[in-house]
Design a protein around this motif. Structure first.
Motif, mmCIF file in Angstrom:
data_model
loop_
_atom_site.group_PDB
_atom_site.id
_atom_site.type_symbol
_atom_site.label_atom_id
_atom_site.label_comp_id
_atom_site.label_asym_id
_atom_site.label_seq_id
_atom_site.Cartn_x
_atom_site.Cartn_y
_atom_site.Cartn_z
ATOM 1 N N CYS A 25 0.738 7.331 4.633
ATOM 2 C CA CYS A 25 0.280 7.263 6.026
ATOM 3 C C CYS A 25 -0.091 8.647 6.553
ATOM 4 O O CYS A 25 -1.050 8.790 7.335
ATOM 5 C CB CYS A 25 1.360 6.636 6.907
ATOM 6 S SG CYS A 25 1.609 4.866 6.616
ATOM 7 N N ILE A 26 0.652 9.666 6.117
ATOM 8 C CA ILE A 26 0.284 11.034 6.472
ATOM 9 C C ILE A 26 -1.096 11.368 5.908
ATOM 10 O O ILE A 26 -1.941 11.959 6.582
ATOM 11 C CB ILE A 26 1.333 12.037 5.944
ATOM 12 C CG1 ILE A 26 2.665 11.849 6.662
ATOM 13 C CG2 ILE A 26 0.841 13.478 6.122
ATOM 14 C CD1 ILE A 26 3.773 12.741 6.144
ATOM 15 N N LEU B 285 5.219 5.452 1.048
ATOM 16 C CA LEU B 285 4.354 4.860 2.072
ATOM 17 C C LEU B 285 4.221 5.792 3.267
ATOM 18 O O LEU B 285 3.139 5.905 3.848
ATOM 19 C CB LEU B 285 4.921 3.509 2.503
ATOM 20 C CG LEU B 285 4.110 2.740 3.554
ATOM 21 C CD1 LEU B 285 2.714 2.428 3.023
ATOM 22 C CD2 LEU B 285 4.828 1.448 3.945
ATOM 23 N N PHE B 286 5.299 6.471 3.614
ATOM 24 C CA PHE B 286 5.258 7.435 4.717
ATOM 25 C C PHE B 286 4.283 8.571 4.398
ATOM 26 O O PHE B 286 3.456 8.954 5.234
ATOM 27 C CB PHE B 286 6.661 7.988 4.980
ATOM 28 C CG PHE B 286 6.699 9.102 5.979
ATOM 29 C CD1 PHE B 286 6.505 8.855 7.332
ATOM 30 C CD2 PHE B 286 6.925 10.415 5.567
ATOM 31 C CE1 PHE B 286 6.526 9.894 8.255
ATOM 32 C CE2 PHE B 286 6.951 11.454 6.483
ATOM 33 C CZ PHE B 286 6.755 11.195 7.832
ATOM 34 N N PHE B 287 4.369 9.102 3.176
ATOM 35 C CA PHE B 287 3.453 10.175 2.786
ATOM 36 C C PHE B 287 2.021 9.662 2.716
ATOM 37 O O PHE B 287 1.070 10.393 3.033
ATOM 38 C CB PHE B 287 3.870 10.757 1.434
ATOM 39 C CG PHE B 287 4.873 11.862 1.530
ATOM 40 C CD1 PHE B 287 4.472 13.188 1.589
ATOM 41 C CD2 PHE B 287 6.229 11.591 1.574
ATOM 42 C CE1 PHE B 287 5.393 14.220 1.684
ATOM 43 C CE2 PHE B 287 7.162 12.601 1.667
ATOM 44 C CZ PHE B 287 6.742 13.927 1.718
ATOM 45 N N LEU C 230 0.900 -0.665 1.892
ATOM 46 C CA LEU C 230 2.125 -1.465 1.750
ATOM 47 C C LEU C 230 1.921 -2.582 0.733
ATOM 48 O O LEU C 230 2.793 -2.829 -0.120
ATOM 49 C CB LEU C 230 2.525 -2.046 3.108
ATOM 50 C CG LEU C 230 3.752 -2.959 3.118
ATOM 51 C CD1 LEU C 230 4.987 -2.205 2.630
ATOM 52 C CD2 LEU C 230 3.979 -3.530 4.515
ATOM 53 N N SER D 185 9.894 3.811 -2.254
ATOM 54 C CA SER D 185 8.648 3.153 -1.858
ATOM 55 C C SER D 185 8.335 3.426 -0.394
ATOM 56 O O SER D 185 7.183 3.675 -0.026
ATOM 57 C CB SER D 185 8.751 1.648 -2.112
ATOM 58 O OG SER D 185 8.920 1.375 -3.489
ATOM 59 N N MET D 186 9.370 3.392 0.452
ATOM 60 C CA MET D 186 9.166 3.674 1.867
ATOM 61 C C MET D 186 8.786 5.140 2.087
ATOM 62 O O MET D 186 7.963 5.464 2.947
ATOM 63 C CB MET D 186 10.431 3.331 2.652
ATOM 64 C CG MET D 186 10.758 1.844 2.683
ATOM 65 S SD MET D 186 9.451 0.849 3.498
ATOM 66 C CE MET D 186 8.530 0.219 2.066
ATOM 67 N N LEU D 187 9.396 6.020 1.298
ATOM 68 C CA LEU D 187 9.050 7.444 1.396
ATOM 69 C C LEU D 187 7.602 7.667 0.982
ATOM 70 O O LEU D 187 6.857 8.407 1.639
ATOM 71 C CB LEU D 187 9.992 8.264 0.512
ATOM 72 C CG LEU D 187 9.756 9.778 0.487
ATOM 73 C CD1 LEU D 187 10.018 10.381 1.853
ATOM 74 C CD2 LEU D 187 10.636 10.443 -0.578
ATOM 75 N N THR E 1 -3.770 9.675 7.954
ATOM 76 C CA THR E 1 -3.950 10.378 9.223
ATOM 77 C C THR E 1 -4.747 11.667 9.022
ATOM 78 O O THR E 1 -5.667 11.973 9.788
ATOM 79 C CB THR E 1 -2.590 10.698 9.853
ATOM 80 O OG1 THR E 1 -1.846 9.485 10.023
ATOM 81 C CG2 THR E 1 -2.763 11.373 11.202
ATOM 82 N N ALA F 3 -2.891 1.333 6.618
ATOM 83 C CA ALA F 3 -1.465 1.424 6.281
ATOM 84 C C ALA F 3 -0.942 0.144 5.608
ATOM 85 O O ALA F 3 -0.244 0.227 4.588
ATOM 86 C CB ALA F 3 -0.646 1.759 7.528
ATOM 87 N N CYS G 167 5.769 14.291 -2.319
ATOM 88 C CA CYS G 167 6.614 13.097 -2.246
ATOM 89 C C CYS G 167 7.581 13.041 -3.426
ATOM 90 O O CYS G 167 8.785 12.794 -3.249
ATOM 91 C CB CYS G 167 5.731 11.845 -2.207
ATOM 92 S SG CYS G 167 6.643 10.288 -2.189
#
Length: 229
Positions: free
Chosen positions: A165-166, A161-163, A138, A157-159, A169, A134, A212
């Motif tokens: 990380c998904i 990064l969230f995708f 970043l 960018s945060m969105l 996973t 992760a 995204c």
């Protein structure tokens, strides 16, 4: 190499390259056939490779459809395909190595394996790899902003990064179940799991990136890829 071949379109160069590759492959196969220890490997691994080619073709179709629709898609596609895929491949290799080691120790070539108390459990490795991968994503987004290669709101960018990380996973989950599934049926995960896993993560990475961008567009974010210089 592919760039050189494209530059040589209309000349005999591509045919020469193909001929050299065929001759080299034939020579390598001939050498391997003379080695009794690795000769059986010539017949193994073709099914996952062909399956991976089909899945990767679907990934290429998704890329071709959306790379020109969204600004900055190509820059982010590198991260969405590479980081989850690389992380999952490491996980598959670690699981496969542990399974081979434990099977050799107990004399059980395949089937159900009980993880020893002295070994890091798959859950621990899963969490560690997730926590390592992760921040890599970043850092990638930070580099894009520092060098002004991608003009995007911080929230996007945060969105993304969230995708991402998904995606990481999903890669680890797929790697775990795919490795154990193949191992339980007597297939070597090093040969069968890695190609299929890499292709699946290429496709899922593209789908997650499209999702995204679709969500960002619905929210109202604007992303632009800036030219260098």
């Amino acid at each position: 190499m592919s760039t050189l071949i494209i530059l040589g379109i209309g000349t005999p160069a591509p045919f020469v390259v193909i001929a050299v590759i065929i001759l080299f492959a034939t020579a390598c196969a001939s050498i391997v056939r003379k080695n009794e220890r690795v000769r059986p490997l010539l017949k193994d691994g073709w099914t996952p490779l062909l399956g991976a080619m089909v899945i990767s073709s679907a990934s290429g179709i998704v890329l071709d459809l959306f790379v020109t629709r969204y600004d900055g898609y190509a820059l982010l596609a590198v991260a969405f395909g590479g980081i989850p895929g690389g992380t999952g491949s490491i996980f598959v290799s670690l699981l496969s190595t542990a399974l081979h080691a434990m099977a050799s120790a107990i004399g059980n070539p395949a089937g159900t394996i009980t993880w020893g108390s002295h070994e890091p459990t798959p859950r621990v490795v899963f969490i560690v790899l997730l926590l390592v991968a992760a921040p890599v994503g970043l850092i990638y987004f930070i580099v894009l902003r520092l060098f002004s290669w991608l003009a995007a709101p911080f929230a996007f960018s945060m969105l993304a990064l969230f995708f991402l990380c998904i995606g990481i996973t999903i890669s680890l989950v797929v790697g775990f179940y795919l490795t154990n599934y193949l191992w339980a049926r007597g297939y070597d995960p090093d040969i069968y799991a890695l190609p299929i896993h890499s292709a699946i993560m290429d496709l899922s990475g593209q789908i997650l990136l499209v999702s995204c961008f679709e969500l960002a567009s619905a929210i109202g974010f604007h992303v632009q890829s800036l030219p260098k210089g």
